[in-house]
Design a protein around this motif. Structure first.
Motif, PDB file in Angstrom:
ATOM      1  N   SER A 175       0.834  -1.200   0.000  1.00  0.00           N
ATOM      2  CA  SER A 175       0.000   0.000   0.000  1.00  0.00           C
ATOM      3  C   SER A 175       0.871   1.253   0.000  1.00  0.00           C
ATOM      4  N   GLU A 176       0.308   2.332  -0.468  1.00  0.00           N
ATOM      5  CA  GLU A 176       1.034   3.600  -0.544  1.00  0.00           C
ATOM      6  C   GLU A 176       1.465   4.066   0.846  1.00  0.00           C
ATOM      7  N   PHE A 177       0.581   3.912   1.817  1.00  0.00           N
ATOM      8  CA  PHE A 177       0.895   4.319   3.187  1.00  0.00           C
ATOM      9  C   PHE A 177       2.114   3.558   3.724  1.00  0.00           C
ATOM     10  N   ALA A 178       2.143   2.244   3.503  1.00  0.00           N
ATOM     11  CA  ALA A 178       3.264   1.437   4.006  1.00  0.00           C
ATOM     12  C   ALA A 178       4.568   1.825   3.322  1.00  0.00           C
ATOM     13  N   ILE A 179       4.515   2.064   2.038  1.00  0.00           N
ATOM     14  CA  ILE A 179       5.724   2.438   1.300  1.00  0.00           C
ATOM     15  C   ILE A 179       6.236   3.795   1.769  1.00  0.00           C
ATOM     16  N   LYS A 180       5.334   4.752   1.912  1.00  0.00           N
ATOM     17  CA  LYS A 180       5.745   6.086   2.383  1.00  0.00           C
ATOM     18  C   LYS A 180       6.312   6.014   3.796  1.00  0.00           C
ATOM     19  N   THR A 181       5.683   5.232   4.662  1.00  0.00           N
ATOM     20  CA  THR A 181       6.158   5.092   6.032  1.00  0.00           C
ATOM     21  C   THR A 181       7.546   4.453   6.066  1.00  0.00           C
ATOM     22  N   LYS A 182       7.723   3.399   5.280  1.00  0.00           N
ATOM     23  CA  LYS A 182       9.017   2.723   5.218  1.00  0.00           C
ATOM     24  C   LYS A 182      10.099   3.690   4.722  1.00  0.00           C
ATOM     25  N   ASN A 183       9.793   4.465   3.684  1.00  0.00           N
ATOM     26  CA  ASN A 183      10.755   5.441   3.157  1.00  0.00           C
ATOM     27  C   ASN A 183      11.075   6.522   4.197  1.00  0.00           C
ATOM     28  N   TRP A 184      10.067   6.973   4.925  1.00  0.00           N
ATOM     29  CA  TRP A 184      10.285   8.005   5.938  1.00  0.00           C
ATOM     30  C   TRP A 184      11.221   7.494   7.034  1.00  0.00           C
ATOM     31  N   PHE A 185      10.965   6.264   7.498  1.00  0.00           N
ATOM     32  CA  PHE A 185      11.837   5.688   8.528  1.00  0.00           C
ATOM     33  C   PHE A 185      13.263   5.506   8.009  1.00  0.00           C
ATOM     34  N   THR A 186      13.397   5.093   6.761  1.00  0.00           N
ATOM     35  CA  THR A 186      14.730   4.931   6.174  1.00  0.00           C
ATOM     36  C   THR A 186      15.450   6.273   6.125  1.00  0.00           C
ATOM     37  N   GLU A 187      14.748   7.309   5.706  1.00  0.00           N
ATOM     38  CA  GLU A 187      15.346   8.653   5.658  1.00  0.00           C
ATOM     39  C   GLU A 187      15.761   9.126   7.055  1.00  0.00           C
ATOM     40  N   GLN A 188      14.893   8.922   8.023  1.00  0.00           N
ATOM     41  CA  GLN A 188      15.204   9.338   9.393  1.00  0.00           C
ATOM     42  C   GLN A 188      16.412   8.575   9.944  1.00  0.00           C
ATOM     43  N   PHE A 189      16.492   7.316   9.652  1.00  0.00           N
ATOM     44  CA  PHE A 189      17.618   6.513  10.113  1.00  0.00           C
ATOM     45  C   PHE A 189      18.922   6.992   9.469  1.00  0.00           C
ATOM     46  N   GLU A 190      18.857   7.292   8.164  1.00  0.00           N
ATOM     47  CA  GLU A 190      20.046   7.791   7.469  1.00  0.00           C
ATOM     48  C   GLU A 190      20.478   9.144   8.038  1.00  0.00           C
ATOM     49  N   LYS A 191      19.526  10.024   8.319  1.00  0.00           N
ATOM     50  CA  LYS A 191      19.852  11.316   8.923  1.00  0.00           C
ATOM     51  C   LYS A 191      20.507  11.127  10.286  1.00  0.00           C
ATOM     52  N   MET A 192      19.974  10.208  11.068  1.00  0.00           N
ATOM     53  CA  MET A 192      20.524   9.944  12.384  1.00  0.00           C
ATOM     54  C   MET A 192      21.945   9.375  12.275  1.00  0.00           C
ATOM     55  N   LYS A 193      22.167   8.487  11.316  1.00  0.00           N
ATOM     56  CA  LYS A 193      23.506   7.944  11.098  1.00  0.00           C
ATOM     57  C   LYS A 193      24.484   9.051  10.712  1.00  0.00           C
ATOM     58  N   GLN A 194      24.033   9.966   9.866  1.00  0.00           N
ATOM     59  CA  GLN A 194      24.895  11.075   9.455  1.00  0.00           C
ATOM     60  C   GLN A 194      25.267  11.957  10.643  1.00  0.00           C
ATOM     61  N   LYS A 195      24.287  12.289  11.449  1.00  0.00           N
ATOM     62  CA  LYS A 195      24.548  13.128  12.621  1.00  0.00           C
ATOM     63  C   LYS A 195      25.497  12.432  13.592  1.00  0.00           C
ATOM     64  N   MET A 196      25.319  11.139  13.763  1.00  0.00           N
ATOM     65  CA  MET A 196      26.175  10.372  14.661  1.00  0.00           C
ATOM     66  C   MET A 196      27.606  10.346  14.140  1.00  0.00           C
ATOM     67  N   SER A 197      27.759  10.129  12.842  1.00  0.00           N
ATOM     68  CA  SER A 197      29.106  10.085  12.272  1.00  0.00           C
ATOM     69  C   SER A 197      29.772  11.467  12.319  1.00  0.00           C
ATOM     70  N   GLU A 198      28.999  12.539  12.140  1.00  0.00           N
ATOM     71  CA  GLU A 198      29.542  13.894  12.223  1.00  0.00           C
ATOM     72  C   GLU A 198      29.969  14.235  13.655  1.00  0.00           C
ATOM     73  N   SER A 199      29.215  13.784  14.619  1.00  0.00           N
ATOM     74  CA  SER A 199      29.534  14.093  16.007  1.00  0.00           C
ATOM     75  C   SER A 199      30.761  13.321  16.496  1.00  0.00           C
ATOM     76  N   PHE A 200      31.032  12.131  15.943  1.00  0.00           N
ATOM     77  CA  PHE A 200      32.202  11.353  16.346  1.00  0.00           C
ATOM     78  C   PHE A 200      33.458  11.815  15.614  1.00  0.00           C
ATOM     79  N   ASN A 201      33.319  12.489  14.533  1.00  0.00           N
ATOM     80  CA  ASN A 201      34.505  12.952  13.772  1.00  0.00           C
ATOM     81  C   ASN A 201      34.946  14.279  14.222  1.00  0.00           C
TER      82      ASN A 201
END
Length: 84
Positions: free
Chosen positions: A58-84
């Motif tokens: 469903s469109e809702f599930a796909i959008k939700t999955k993409n949103w979580f993936t984006e949020q996780f990637e943003k969090m990974k970026q922030k974590m890597s920036e803070s450790f460097n």
């Protein structure tokens, strides 16, 4: 008189015929019950599988999955920036 005799003979034949029909044995009843339950569970399994596939695609599930993936990637970026 012949009509009464014919009706009586007909009733006896009908009674003998109904008594001659065999009732299913307990084993046959369990086999029939088993096949009915199997058919119901197979149908329920297929319907459940189809429902989950529809939800997953469903469109809702796909959008939700993409949103979580984006949020996780943003969090990974922030974590890597803070450790460097």
């Amino acid at each position: 008189m012949k009509l009464y005799l014919a009706a009586a003979v007909l009733m006896l034949v009908l009674a003998a015929h109904t008594e001659a029909q065999e009732e299913p044995t307990l084993e046959q009843r369990f086999a029939s019950f088993h096949s009915q339950v199997k058919d119901i569970t197979d149908d329920l399994t297929q319907k459940t599988k189809n429902t989950f596939e529809q939800i997953e695609n469903s469109e809702f599930a796909i959008k939700t999955k993409n949103w979580f993936t984006e949020q996780f990637e943003k969090m990974k970026q922030k974590m890597s920036e803070s450790f460097n």
